[in-house]
Design a protein around this motif. Structure first.
Motif, PDB file in Angstrom:
ATOM      1  N   GLY A   1       0.819  -1.212   0.000  1.00  0.00           N
ATOM      2  CA  GLY A   1       0.000   0.000   0.000  1.00  0.00           C
ATOM      3  C   GLY A   1       0.852   1.261   0.000  1.00  0.00           C
ATOM      4  N   LEU A   2       1.943   1.210   0.737  1.00  0.00           N
ATOM      5  CA  LEU A   2       2.846   2.361   0.757  1.00  0.00           C
ATOM      6  C   LEU A   2       3.568   2.523  -0.575  1.00  0.00           C
ATOM      7  N   TYR A   3       3.874   1.397  -1.244  1.00  0.00           N
ATOM      8  CA  TYR A   3       4.492   1.460  -2.569  1.00  0.00           C
ATOM      9  C   TYR A   3       3.560   2.151  -3.557  1.00  0.00           C
ATOM     10  N   ILE A   4       2.298   1.777  -3.525  1.00  0.00           N
ATOM     11  CA  ILE A   4       1.313   2.351  -4.448  1.00  0.00           C
ATOM     12  C   ILE A   4       1.107   3.836  -4.148  1.00  0.00           C
ATOM     13  N   GLY A   5       0.973   4.178  -2.868  1.00  0.00           N
ATOM     14  CA  GLY A   5       0.811   5.581  -2.492  1.00  0.00           C
ATOM     15  C   GLY A   5       2.010   6.423  -2.898  1.00  0.00           C
ATOM     16  N   ALA A   6       3.204   5.887  -2.691  1.00  0.00           N
ATOM     17  CA  ALA A   6       4.413   6.609  -3.077  1.00  0.00           C
ATOM     18  C   ALA A   6       4.501   6.756  -4.593  1.00  0.00           C
ATOM     19  N   ALA A   7       4.057   5.740  -5.329  1.00  0.00           N
ATOM     20  CA  ALA A   7       4.086   5.816  -6.791  1.00  0.00           C
ATOM     21  C   ALA A   7       3.133   6.902  -7.293  1.00  0.00           C
ATOM     22  N   VAL A   8       1.935   6.966  -6.729  1.00  0.00           N
ATOM     23  CA  VAL A   8       0.955   7.973  -7.147  1.00  0.00           C
ATOM     24  C   VAL A   8       1.470   9.374  -6.809  1.00  0.00           C
ATOM     25  N   LEU A   9       1.968   9.548  -5.590  1.00  0.00           N
ATOM     26  CA  LEU A   9       2.494  10.854  -5.200  1.00  0.00           C
ATOM     27  C   LEU A   9       3.717  11.246  -6.037  1.00  0.00           C
ATOM     28  N   SER A  10       4.519  10.263  -6.401  1.00  0.00           N
ATOM     29  CA  SER A  10       5.693  10.544  -7.231  1.00  0.00           C
ATOM     30  C   SER A  10       5.288  11.039  -8.611  1.00  0.00           C
ATOM     31  N   VAL A  11       4.276  10.429  -9.188  1.00  0.00           N
ATOM     32  CA  VAL A  11       3.802  10.863 -10.503  1.00  0.00           C
ATOM     33  C   VAL A  11       3.258  12.281 -10.423  1.00  0.00           C
ATOM     34  N   VAL A  12       2.494  12.578  -9.382  1.00  0.00           N
ATOM     35  CA  VAL A  12       1.952  13.930  -9.207  1.00  0.00           C
ATOM     36  C   VAL A  12       3.091  14.933  -9.011  1.00  0.00           C
TER      37      VAL A  12
END
Length: 87
Positions: A32-43
């Motif tokens: 879940g943290l990987y996915i959240g970090a990926a989304v925030l990284s793209v933004v």
């Protein structure tokens, strides 16, 4: 020279920040943290790309300006009278 040096310094700082974020998220070991970090990284990277685009246009790369642009500065030349009489 200073514009190029400043741009390279900004790239270096962004790369170091991205390295530390990736290293921290990898140490958490949670999907879940990987996915959240990926989304925030793209933004975040999209925002940085947008700011970079605007900075390049402001520094004179007018070929990057898509559509109509408006200059925020106005220069009066001595040979030209003001557009309106003084009060």
């Amino acid at each position: 020279f200073w514009k190029v040096a400043g741009g390279l310094l900004i790239l270096l700082i962004c790369a170091i920040n991205m390295y530390f974020v990736v290293a921290y998220v990898m140490s958490l070991n949670h999907l879940g943290l990987y996915i959240g970090a990926a989304v925030l990284s793209v933004v975040y990277l999209s925002f940085v790309a947008y700011l970079t685009w605007l900075c390049l246009i402001a520094l004179g790369a007018s070929f990057l300006a898509c559509g109509n642009t408006v200059s925020v500065t106005r220069t009066l030349h001595p040979e030209q009278p003001p557009s309106h009489p003084p009060k």
